[in-house]
Design a protein around this motif. Structure first.
Motif, PDB file in Angstrom:
ATOM      1  N   PRO A  65      -7.954   8.982  -0.776  1.00  0.00           N
ATOM      2  CA  PRO A  65      -9.088   8.066  -0.857  1.00  0.00           C
ATOM      3  C   PRO A  65      -9.347   7.647  -2.306  1.00  0.00           C
ATOM      4  O   PRO A  65      -9.359   8.476  -3.205  1.00  0.00           O
ATOM      5  CB  PRO A  65     -10.260   8.872  -0.307  1.00  0.00           C
ATOM      6  CG  PRO A  65      -9.718  10.157   0.183  1.00  0.00           C
ATOM      7  CD  PRO A  65      -8.304  10.282  -0.222  1.00  0.00           C
ATOM      8  N   MET A  66      -9.545   6.358  -2.504  1.00  0.00           N
ATOM      9  CA  MET A  66      -9.710   5.821  -3.855  1.00  0.00           C
ATOM     10  C   MET A  66     -11.100   5.221  -4.074  1.00  0.00           C
ATOM     11  O   MET A  66     -11.258   4.327  -4.893  1.00  0.00           O
ATOM     12  CB  MET A  66      -8.644   4.760  -4.124  1.00  0.00           C
ATOM     13  CG  MET A  66      -7.228   5.257  -4.066  1.00  0.00           C
ATOM     14  SD  MET A  66      -6.794   6.325  -5.411  1.00  0.00           S
ATOM     15  CE  MET A  66      -6.792   5.188  -6.752  1.00  0.00           C
ATOM     16  N   SER A  67     -12.080   5.657  -3.332  1.00  0.00           N
ATOM     17  CA  SER A  67     -13.485   5.228  -3.471  1.00  0.00           C
ATOM     18  C   SER A  67     -13.646   3.713  -3.424  1.00  0.00           C
ATOM     19  O   SER A  67     -14.174   3.102  -4.348  1.00  0.00           O
ATOM     20  CB  SER A  67     -14.106   5.796  -4.741  1.00  0.00           C
ATOM     21  OG  SER A  67     -13.519   5.230  -5.897  1.00  0.00           O
ATOM     22  N   GLY A  68     -13.178   3.117  -2.366  1.00  0.00           N
ATOM     23  CA  GLY A  68     -13.394   1.698  -2.142  1.00  0.00           C
ATOM     24  C   GLY A  68     -12.248   0.795  -2.544  1.00  0.00           C
ATOM     25  O   GLY A  68     -12.279  -0.393  -2.265  1.00  0.00           O
ATOM     26  N   ILE A  69     -11.237   1.315  -3.207  1.00  0.00           N
ATOM     27  CA  ILE A  69     -10.093   0.502  -3.613  1.00  0.00           C
ATOM     28  C   ILE A  69      -8.976   0.735  -2.605  1.00  0.00           C
ATOM     29  O   ILE A  69      -8.552   1.871  -2.386  1.00  0.00           O
ATOM     30  CB  ILE A  69      -9.618   0.863  -5.030  1.00  0.00           C
ATOM     31  CG1 ILE A  69     -10.726   0.590  -6.046  1.00  0.00           C
ATOM     32  CG2 ILE A  69      -8.370   0.081  -5.389  1.00  0.00           C
ATOM     33  CD1 ILE A  69     -10.385   1.058  -7.436  1.00  0.00           C
ATOM     34  N   ASP A  70      -8.491  -0.339  -2.011  1.00  0.00           N
ATOM     35  CA  ASP A  70      -7.416  -0.243  -1.019  1.00  0.00           C
ATOM     36  C   ASP A  70      -6.096  -0.609  -1.686  1.00  0.00           C
ATOM     37  O   ASP A  70      -5.865  -1.773  -2.027  1.00  0.00           O
ATOM     38  CB  ASP A  70      -7.715  -1.169   0.155  1.00  0.00           C
ATOM     39  CG  ASP A  70      -6.732  -1.000   1.286  1.00  0.00           C
ATOM     40  OD1 ASP A  70      -6.012   0.022   1.300  1.00  0.00           O
ATOM     41  OD2 ASP A  70      -6.696  -1.884   2.163  1.00  0.00           O
ATOM     42  N   LEU A  71      -5.251   0.376  -1.876  1.00  0.00           N
ATOM     43  CA  LEU A  71      -3.960   0.146  -2.510  1.00  0.00           C
ATOM     44  C   LEU A  71      -2.832  -0.060  -1.505  1.00  0.00           C
ATOM     45  O   LEU A  71      -1.679  -0.216  -1.898  1.00  0.00           O
ATOM     46  CB  LEU A  71      -3.626   1.307  -3.440  1.00  0.00           C
ATOM     47  CG  LEU A  71      -4.546   1.481  -4.644  1.00  0.00           C
ATOM     48  CD1 LEU A  71      -4.121   2.691  -5.451  1.00  0.00           C
ATOM     49  CD2 LEU A  71      -4.557   0.246  -5.499  1.00  0.00           C
ATOM     50  N   ALA A  72      -3.150  -0.065  -0.225  1.00  0.00           N
ATOM     51  CA  ALA A  72      -2.128  -0.225   0.810  1.00  0.00           C
ATOM     52  C   ALA A  72      -1.372  -1.556   0.677  1.00  0.00           C
ATOM     53  O   ALA A  72      -0.141  -1.560   0.797  1.00  0.00           O
ATOM     54  CB  ALA A  72      -2.744  -0.085   2.192  1.00  0.00           C
ATOM     55  N   PRO A  73      -2.050  -2.687   0.417  1.00  0.00           N
ATOM     56  CA  PRO A  73      -1.279  -3.931   0.254  1.00  0.00           C
ATOM     57  C   PRO A  73      -0.301  -3.872  -0.914  1.00  0.00           C
ATOM     58  O   PRO A  73       0.818  -4.372  -0.815  1.00  0.00           O
ATOM     59  CB  PRO A  73      -2.346  -4.997   0.011  1.00  0.00           C
ATOM     60  CG  PRO A  73      -3.578  -4.442   0.617  1.00  0.00           C
ATOM     61  CD  PRO A  73      -3.489  -2.963   0.444  1.00  0.00           C
ATOM     62  N   LEU A  74      -0.700  -3.230  -2.002  1.00  0.00           N
ATOM     63  CA  LEU A  74       0.191  -3.103  -3.157  1.00  0.00           C
ATOM     64  C   LEU A  74       1.413  -2.264  -2.812  1.00  0.00           C
ATOM     65  O   LEU A  74       2.548  -2.624  -3.143  1.00  0.00           O
ATOM     66  CB  LEU A  74      -0.560  -2.484  -4.332  1.00  0.00           C
ATOM     67  CG  LEU A  74       0.262  -2.216  -5.585  1.00  0.00           C
ATOM     68  CD1 LEU A  74       0.758  -3.524  -6.184  1.00  0.00           C
ATOM     69  CD2 LEU A  74      -0.552  -1.434  -6.583  1.00  0.00           C
ATOM     70  N   VAL A  75       1.212  -1.166  -2.115  1.00  0.00           N
ATOM     71  CA  VAL A  75       2.326  -0.290  -1.737  1.00  0.00           C
ATOM     72  C   VAL A  75       3.259  -1.014  -0.768  1.00  0.00           C
ATOM     73  O   VAL A  75       4.486  -0.928  -0.891  1.00  0.00           O
ATOM     74  CB  VAL A  75       1.791   1.024  -1.136  1.00  0.00           C
ATOM     75  CG1 VAL A  75       2.916   1.870  -0.573  1.00  0.00           C
ATOM     76  CG2 VAL A  75       1.003   1.804  -2.175  1.00  0.00           C
TER      77      VAL A  75
END
Length: 95
Positions: A65-75
């Motif tokens: 969990p990144m506290s509101g930052i979604d890194l899934a699209p980047l990955v």
């Protein structure tokens, strides 16, 4: 076999375009430039979510969990680029 290579590259290009459109649209929605109460915007947004969620959900389970930052699209974008590189480097197998 060359046509198989071209089809795979086309599919990766389409996925790349959908992810970029989804990211830009999410920024515009969050900055209240676009409104989900408009029918066309809502249809496009929910359509992109339905298309991309099967790609994002396994990645979201792996990422902390990144506290509101979604890194899934980047990955997923990095995965698409990695697949493109692998296909291009092995393009001789398709000819």
């Amino acid at each position: 076999m060359q046509s198989l290579f071209q089809i795979l590259m086309l599919l990766l290009d389409v996925v790349w375009f959908f992810i970029i459109a989804h990211v830009i649209m999410s920024w515009l929605i969050n900055f209240q430039v676009l409104n989900l109460h408009q029918q066309l915007v809502a249809q496009i947004w929910y359509g992109l979510n339905r298309i991309l969620e099967p790609l994002y959900s396994p990645v979201r389970r792996l990422l902390p969990p990144m506290s509101g930052i979604d890194l899934a699209p980047l990955v997923v974008l990095l995965g698409v680029f990695a697949l493109r590189i692998i296909l291009i480097n092995n393009a001789a197998l398709f000819y």
